[in-house]
Write an enzyme that holds these catalytic residues in place. Structure first.
Site, PDB file in Angstrom:
ATOM      1  N   ASP A  96       0.862  -1.182   0.000  1.00 18.70           N
ATOM      2  CA  ASP A  96       0.000   0.000   0.000  1.00 18.70           C
ATOM      3  C   ASP A  96       0.901   1.236   0.000  1.00 18.70           C
ATOM      4  OD1 ASP A  96      -1.810  -2.079   0.467  1.00 18.70           O
ATOM      5  OD2 ASP A  96      -3.036  -0.877   1.827  1.00 18.70           O
ATOM      6  N   LYS A 160      -6.843   3.251  -3.447  1.00 14.36           N
ATOM      7  CA  LYS A 160      -7.234   3.247  -2.036  1.00 14.36           C
ATOM      8  C   LYS A 160      -7.529   4.670  -1.597  1.00 14.36           C
ATOM      9  CE  LYS A 160      -5.348   1.965   2.522  1.00 14.36           C
ATOM     10  NZ  LYS A 160      -4.217   1.294   3.219  1.00 14.36           N
ATOM     11  N   LYS A 194     -10.025   0.073  -2.737  1.00 18.19           N
ATOM     12  CA  LYS A 194      -9.954  -0.214  -1.304  1.00 18.19           C
ATOM     13  C   LYS A 194     -10.461   1.002  -0.548  1.00 18.19           C
ATOM     14  CE  LYS A 194      -6.810  -1.430   2.500  1.00 18.19           C
ATOM     15  NZ  LYS A 194      -5.454  -1.921   2.874  1.00 18.19           N
TER      16      LYS A 194
END
Length: 240
Positions: A96, A160, A194
């Site tokens: 991430d 995300k 996400k």
């Protein structure tokens, strides 16, 4: 029960606290497997990746996720790439990456594109997934969309919403922007989303699932395309 199991299967069970300890991470890993199913991934700070890999050795289907350039998005490219190489070597298979959103918003789009592409290359070489954290709550809608487009163009597997470290995390408005970017940039809809930052209850999780289903259909909403980054959400699921 069906919706609870589905939500669990879409979760990145997360602990990214400055005071995390090995004991807390062991406890987190133990919660990754429940009677109704398993989480998609466990997300921890880089120095806990090796421990997490060890704790989840019996469950290779649970991904090991970690963060780089976190949470500021302002580390040097050299540091981010060195950190990425290290966590991949330690056993992470999902990265991430905090997008350099401040630089991007200030007009330095090339740096953001180059960093994303470089981390994506390392991930590809290690057969790992790249989730790019855009910190949408700190960007206006047009900039968030441009950042999403940049991330996808440079190898993001997931977009995300947030680090969870700023006042504004996931929102339906941000989800709509990211889902639209995926739909327009990737006609096969292979990239994913996400939701992270403030998703603490079942109702919120269900709302984001419905948004994604409206965009791409119910079959698309699976761990390969859709994740919820949370820890408190698990408690809500188990208490329901």
């Amino acid at each position: 029960m069906l919706m609870k199991a589905k939500i669990l299967s879409l979760m990145d069970l997360t602990s990214l606290n400055e005071d995390d300890t090995p004991e807390r991470i062991r406890s987190l890993c133990a919660k990754a497997v429940q009677p109704i199913g398993k989480v998609a991934a466990v997300c921890v700070y880089p120095h806990f990746v090796a421990l997490t890999k060890q704790e989840l050795a019996a469950h290779p289907d649970i991904a090991i996720a970690t963060v780089v350039n976190f949470p500021s998005g302002q580390e040097s490219s050299e540091q981010v790439l060195a950190d990425t190489r290290q966590v991949l070597a330690d056993g992470a298979n999902e990265i991430d990456l905090v997008f350099p959103y401040r630089d991007f918003a200030a007009g330095n789009q090339q740096t953001a594109a180059e960093l994303t592409a470089a981390v994506a290359k390392l991930c590809r070489e290690a057969n790992a997934k790249l989730k790019v954290i855009l910190e949408t709550g700190e960007l206006d809608a047009a900039t968030a969309r441009a950042a999403a487009d940049c991330a996808l163009a440079n190898g993001a597997d997931f977009l995300k919403t947030s680090t969870g470290k700023t006042p504004h995390g996931a929102s339906p408005e941000a989800a709509e922007i990211l889902l639209a970017a995926i739909a327009e940039a990737d006609k096969s809809s292979s990239a994913g989303i996400k939701l992270s930052g403030g998703v603490r209850d079942i109702a919120a999780a269900e709302g984001y699932i419905r948004q994604a289903e409206a965009a791409f259909g119910a079959d698309w909403v699976n761990p390969a395309h859709f994740r919820i980054g949370a820890s408190a959400l698990l408690d809500a699921l188990l208490a329901a």
